[in-house]
Design a protein around this motif. Structure first.
Motif, short mmCIF file in Angstrom:
data_model
loop_
_atom_site.label_atom_id
_atom_site.label_comp_id
_atom_site.label_asym_id
_atom_site.label_seq_id
_atom_site.Cartn_x
_atom_site.Cartn_y
_atom_site.Cartn_z
N SER A 177 81.10 43.74 -15.36
CA SER A 177 82.08 43.22 -16.31
C SER A 177 82.58 44.38 -17.16
CB SER A 177 81.42 42.17 -17.20
OG SER A 177 80.28 42.74 -17.80
N PRO A 222 83.29 46.80 -20.26
CA PRO A 222 82.42 47.04 -21.41
C PRO A 222 83.03 46.54 -22.71
CG PRO A 222 83.52 49.05 -20.78
CD PRO A 222 83.90 48.02 -19.76
N PRO A 223 82.20 46.17 -23.69
CA PRO A 223 82.74 45.75 -24.99
C PRO A 223 83.37 46.95 -25.71
CG PRO A 223 80.34 45.94 -25.08
CD PRO A 223 80.74 46.17 -23.66
N ARG A 224 84.39 46.73 -26.50
CA ARG A 224 85.06 47.83 -27.20
C ARG A 224 84.71 47.72 -28.69
NH1 ARG A 224 87.21 51.89 -24.50
NH2 ARG A 224 88.89 52.11 -26.01
N GLN A 225 83.50 47.97 -29.04
CA GLN A 225 83.12 47.94 -30.46
C GLN A 225 82.05 48.99 -30.71
OE1 GLN A 225 80.81 44.49 -31.51
NE2 GLN A 225 80.49 43.98 -29.38
N ALA A 226 81.94 49.36 -31.98
CA ALA A 226 80.98 50.38 -32.36
C ALA A 226 79.57 49.80 -32.34
CB ALA A 226 81.29 50.88 -33.76
N PRO A 227 78.56 50.65 -32.06
CA PRO A 227 77.19 50.14 -32.07
C PRO A 227 76.74 49.81 -33.49
CG PRO A 227 77.22 52.51 -31.77
CD PRO A 227 78.63 52.07 -31.74
N ARG A 228 75.86 48.85 -33.56
CA ARG A 228 75.27 48.54 -34.87
C ARG A 228 73.99 49.37 -35.00
NH1 ARG A 228 76.22 43.53 -32.72
NH2 ARG A 228 74.00 43.25 -32.36
N TRP A 229 73.72 49.81 -36.20
CA TRP A 229 72.58 50.70 -36.39
C TRP A 229 71.49 50.06 -37.25
CZ3 TRP A 229 72.38 55.00 -33.56
CH2 TRP A 229 73.58 55.45 -33.01
N THR A 230 71.52 48.72 -37.38
CA THR A 230 70.65 48.05 -38.34
C THR A 230 69.16 48.32 -38.10
OG1 THR A 230 70.92 46.16 -36.92
CG2 THR A 230 72.21 46.18 -38.97
N ASP A 231 68.74 48.34 -36.83
CA ASP A 231 67.29 48.47 -36.59
C ASP A 231 66.93 49.85 -36.01
OD1 ASP A 231 68.49 48.10 -34.20
OD2 ASP A 231 66.93 46.79 -33.37
N LEU A 232 67.77 50.83 -36.30
CA LEU A 232 67.52 52.17 -35.73
C LEU A 232 66.15 52.71 -36.17
CD1 LEU A 232 68.51 54.61 -34.14
CD2 LEU A 232 69.45 55.50 -36.25
N ARG A 265 63.45 51.30 -34.17
CA ARG A 265 63.45 51.77 -32.80
C ARG A 265 62.93 53.20 -32.70
NH1 ARG A 265 66.40 49.39 -28.62
NH2 ARG A 265 67.10 47.34 -29.17
N LEU A 266 63.13 53.96 -33.75
CA LEU A 266 62.62 55.34 -33.75
C LEU A 266 61.13 55.38 -34.08
CD1 LEU A 266 65.55 57.19 -35.52
CD2 LEU A 266 64.82 57.46 -33.17
N ALA A 271 65.14 55.86 -27.86
CA ALA A 271 65.66 54.95 -28.89
C ALA A 271 67.18 55.06 -29.01
CB ALA A 271 64.99 55.26 -30.22
N ARG A 313 70.27 52.18 -28.04
CA ARG A 313 71.26 51.65 -28.97
C ARG A 313 72.67 51.73 -28.37
NH1 ARG A 313 72.11 48.14 -31.83
NH2 ARG A 313 70.15 48.43 -32.92
N GLU A 334 75.03 48.44 -26.85
CA GLU A 334 76.31 48.05 -27.45
C GLU A 334 77.51 48.33 -26.54
OE1 GLU A 334 76.58 46.40 -30.12
OE2 GLU A 334 74.46 46.52 -30.68
N LEU A 335 77.47 49.43 -25.81
CA LEU A 335 78.68 49.84 -25.09
C LEU A 335 78.48 50.03 -23.60
CD1 LEU A 335 80.00 52.41 -27.71
CD2 LEU A 335 81.03 50.24 -27.15
N HIS A 344 83.31 54.45 -26.98
CA HIS A 344 83.58 54.17 -28.40
C HIS A 344 84.98 54.67 -28.74
CE1 HIS A 344 83.34 54.42 -32.76
NE2 HIS A 344 82.32 53.56 -32.67
#
Lengths: 107, 818
Positions: free
Chosen positions: A88, A90-100, A103-104, B693, B697, B701-702, B748
């Motif tokens: 399909s 790809p989505p055209r939006q910026a990544p969200r960084w809320t739980d970065l 994840r690190l 990580a 991300r 998203e992309l 992006h």
């Protein structure tokens, strides 16, 4: 990783014009036939249909397809990719960084 | 034998050579003029330049060692020459191999009644490209008009598996310990198709190493008796060669007896007169001397099995090939260590040539002279493609009607006794595809019948074809990965190990500096390397494409595109091409294929550097109490000692030893590099954690659905590699993660703006600063306009002008491309 990221059309079953139901003998026979047809330049062998459109068929691609399908593990992988739907867009939006931070590994 | 095609196979061995002929039914080993099946690969020149080859030359090794040479196969592809002082001349390894091939060709002509025009010649599976090319050159010089090469273990397997269709399925191993090389191949036969699952080997391990070990033992015995021989003294080179010949004879004798004499009279002049050697060598001593070499070969076999997820009990059988495998100790140890039965009923000395003959049928190389009989005017020609050797009982023949003046056929059919195909109507392009039906295990000759639109017979050429039914060979796999070394000391892989041959691939590179027109000395170098190692400098340099300034119609600016094509045929021969679109010039056959320089002085320098690095790694490992690394360092140290010994022999004029030392040093370098990487594990581990990580991300998203699925697999593999502390596996996974992140990142909307800002900040470092400044100005304007396409073009242009890291460049064989 033998299946290229965005090139599902090079699936060896598509290249040989067969489905995962084909036996090893049928694959070899088809490969030998296509190589012979390509060698003498028969038009019917020069392209193959895929769900993503027609693709040019070369002797290298046929040999690579045969080599892939002779290896049981790689054949299994090709069977899985054969049945996957088309990708399909790809989505055209910026990544969200809320739980970065989580994840690190930072808590 | 009947009148049908004849297929010739030649085993051009280090110690002995042999020829065999296949007539579609049986394979026959050809006897030479002395009535023997084996021809020693030895050439002698007398003072008048008269040449002796084979057994006659071999006998001169003892009496006239300065003017008789064997073992030159190990020098193929190098620029070494061998001196014949009596004739006051030198010969290259290619010229000496040509002499052997000419002699074998004449023997075959005596047996068949005609001079064979084509042949298949075997080469070790791990022969590097320069060696393969040199073999083909020798064959052409010997008068063969067409030659194909086959890897020796594949030939052995073909001969051993020929018509063995009643075998249980499962993998089997060909253990090929020749005079100078060792090959291990894992094979599988299914539905009559022989497939090479994988192979490995050592280009510098063979029976001659056992001979050398015997010589070392003899030198020790002589030194103990007060007769030291200095192997670094060129004055003793001839004495050492005579001793080597005596050692080989004693070794062969010990395959039949418990004890043999190692006798050389008048070896050289000592202070008190001529020195004679008369030593008794028993089988126990020989077995002890050969043991480290046999263990080295077994290590290769175990690594091969592990690489394919197998253990020794999985093997169905082992086929032994090569002279040294006649030694009882070798046979017993191989069977015991690998735990599989040895295949019986094969002559280990002629199996390779027999397999090469069968392969000639597979490759449709009929050795009979081509007849120039004119094609009759009223006969139309068909261009047919079909397997001359087929495991399938129902193979296809495809063909096309060629232009001509005779009556055109409308339909064609193929018929043999008791079977005929349907009539096949020719297509609009004159094409036809017909399925044949073969009689199992036989040579099937089909008459080709043609008819016109009125069903009247029409003559066509050829009027018949022959297909032999039996085991056939899947496309042989490439034994070593081939690629181009980049200025960053990375490798652009063109063809991966295992790629079915023939194969061809093209990639576009970019020059890292400008190349002025007409200037001699200015050179664009594109190094071609073989190997699976991470760094280009650790792979083997096998050739270079060099484009000189004098060949350019105008100057080539930095960042220019160069399209490089590498093509490898079924026998492993490489063709290279470089196309420069800006100049519209194609540089063909510019690969200078020579094994690299192995001067003892240069190698001694490398050895010293490696010892310093080894000491540093040991010191770090000692501080950390890392016993695993310390154990592995012992292995490296052992191989460096081996290299030092080989370097001593090289100083005495032994070019073969110099090449052996070169290879050992490269291997030690790569292993040491792995250990150094392992010591920097904490940084790599930290980097991997961040990459897993961060990529997750971006891909979440992309990324596409497939990218997310791949990310999930790769992230798992990377975590496993972290847990196993496997640095090279982790590096591989990190590369895939970075690719995935890059793919997602560039989806992006701001990605190209960010990339532009980053590239623009480095413009002052570019190799062409005025051009970079121009691009930056274009980029700023495009960014303001929101012109993404121009921005992409500008960013790519700036990337191409970025300098390669200077340090890496020096290590990557002076590569001029990125």
């Amino acid at each position: 990783m033998t299946v290229p990221l965005e090139d599902l059309a090079s699936n060896p079953f598509f290249v040989l014009g067969l489905t995962p139901a084909a036996s090893p003998l049928e694959l070899e026979r088809q490969g030998q036939k296509l190589l012979a047809m390509l060698q003498v330049g028969l038009e019917a062998a020069t392209s193959y249909p895929t769900p993503f459109g027609d693709h040019p068929r070369t002797a290298e691609a046929v040999r690579q397809a045969l080599a892939t399908l002779r290896d049981p593990a790689r054949r299994h992988e090709a069977e899985v990719w054969f049945d996957l739907p088309a990708p399909s867009p790809p989505p055209r939006q910026a990544p969200r960084w809320t739980d970065l931070r989580e994840r690190l590994g930072w808590r | 034998m009947g009148d049908g095609p004849r297929y010739l196979g030649i085993d051009l061995g280090t110690t002995n050579s042999a020829a065999a002929v296949f007539d579609g039914h049986e394979v026959t080993t050809v006897r030479n003029r002395d009535g023997a099946l084996l021809t020693p690969s030895v050439v002698h020149l007398d003072r008048k330049g008269r040449q002796l080859v084979g057994a006659r030359a071999y006998r001169r090794l003892e009496k006239d060692p300065d003017n008789a040479h064997g073992g030159f196969k190990r020098l193929m592809g190098t620029d070494s020459t061998l001196a014949f002082p009596a004739a006051d001349t030198v010969r290259s390894p290619v010229q000496l191999s040509t002499a052997i091939l000419e002699a074998l060709r004449q023997d075959v002509a005596d047996a068949l009644g005609f001079m064979p025009e084509t042949a298949v010649i075997s080469v070790p599976a791990l022969f590097e490209l320069p060696q393969t090319r040199a073999t083909a050159e020798a064959a052409e010089a010997a008068g063969f008009t067409k030659v194909e090469l086959i890897q020796e273990p594949v030939a052995s397997a073909l001969a051993a598996g020929w018509r063995a269709d009643d075998e249980e399925p499962g993998p089997w191993l060909v253990f090929d310990l020749g005079g100078g090389t060792f090959d291990a191949s894992l094979l599988e036969t299914r539905d009559g198709l022989l497939r090479v699952v994988g192979h490995d080997g050592d280009n510098f391990l063979g029976g001659r190493d056992i001979d050398r070990a015997i010589v070392d033992w003899a030198l020790q015995q002589l030194a103990d008796d007060g007769t030291p021989i200095d192997r670094t003294d060129p004055a003793h080179a001839a004495a050492l060669r005579r001793l080597l010949t005596a050692a080989e004879e004693a070794k062969i004798e010990l395959s039949r007896r418990q004890e043999a004499e190692l006798t050389v009279f008048d070896l050289f002049d000592g202070p008190d007169g001529p020195i004679d050697v008369d030593l008794a060598l028993d089988r126990t001593t020989l077995d002890a001397l050969a043991k480290p070499l046999v263990e080295r070969s077994l290590k290769v076999c175990r690594a091969l099995l592990t690489a394919h997820g197998l253990t020794p009990p999985d093997l169905r059988r082992i086929v032994l090939v090569g002279g040294p495998t006649v030694m009882p100790a070798v046979r017993e140890r191989v069977a015991e260590a690998l735990g599989a039965p040895l295949a019986q009923g094969h002559d280990p000395m002629t199996l390779v040539s027999r397999g090469a003959a069968l392969y000639a049928a597979n490759a449709a190389l009929d050795a009979r002279p081509t007849t120039d009989a004119p094609n009759p005017q009223d006969v139309r020609r068909l261009w047919l493609q079909y397997p001359t050797l087929s495991s399938d009982l129902f193979p296809h023949v495809a063909g096309r009607l060629l232009d001509g003046s005779g009556p055109a056929p409308k339909a064609v059919r193929f018929a043999r006794e008791a079977w005929s195909s349907e009539w096949c109507e020719l297509g609009p392009d004159g094409g036809l595809v017909v399925m044949l039906e073969l009689e199992a295990g036989a040579a099937n000759t089909f008459a080709i019948e043609a008819r016109d639109a009125h069903e009247a017979p029409v003559a066509v050429h050829p009027s018949s074809i022959t297909v032999v039914q039996g085991i056939s060979l899947a496309d042989p796999p490439l034994s070593r990965t081939i690629g181009v070394a980049l200025a960053s000391d990375q490798v652009q892989v063109y063809l991966e190990r295992g790629t079915p041959l023939p194969a061809k691939r093209t990639f576009t590179h970019h020059t890292i500096q400008s190349l002025p027109q007409g200037s001699e000395g200015a050179l664009l170098t594109i190094p071609i390397v073989q190997g699976e190692l991470e760094r280009a400098s650790h792979c083997r340099l096998v050739g270079r494409i060099e484009i000189g300034g004098e060949a350019l119609p105008h100057a080539l600016p930095s960042g220019s595109a160069v399209e490089v094509t590498l093509e490898v045929d079924r026998g492993g021969r490489l063709q290279a091409q470089a196309m420069v679109p800006a100049l519209d010039v194609m540089f063909e056959q510019v690969a200078h294929l020579m094994a690299p320089d192995a001067s003892p002085d240069r190698l001694r320098g490398q050895l010293t550097t490696l010892l310093t690095r080894l000491s540093a790694v040991r010191s770090t490992a000692g501080r950390r109490g890392d016993t695993t690394t310390i154990d592995r360092l012992y292995d490296i140290e052992w191989s460096l000692q081996d290299a030092a010994l080989a370097l001593d022999a090289a100083l005495g004029g032994d070019d073969d030893a110099a090449q052996r030392a070169r290879r050992t040093l490269i291997d030690a370098d790569a292993t040491l590099d792995g250990l150094e990487q392992a010591q920097s594990w904490p940084q790599l581990d930290q980097e991997a954690m961040l990459e897993i990580a961060g990529t997750g991300r971006w891909v979440e998203e992309l990324g596409t659905q497939q990218e997310r699925q791949i990310y999930s697999e790769v992230a798992t593999a990377a975590q496993q590699a972290r847990q196993a502390r496997n640095g090279s596996a982790l590096q591989r996974q990190l590369r895939v993660l970075r690719d995935l992140k890059t793919a997602a990142y560039f989806r992006h909307p701001q990605a190209w703006t960010w990339a532009f800002e980053r590239a623009a900040s480095h413009a002052h470092q570019c190799t062409d600063v005025p051009r970079a400044q121009q691009l930056v100005a274009e980029g700023r304007s495009a960014n303001e306009r929101g012109d993404q396409d121009t921005l992409k073009h500008v960013v790519r242009g700036l990337w191409q002008l970025m300098p390669a890291p200077v340090q890496a460049e020096a290590g990557a064989f002076q590569s001029g491309v990125r």
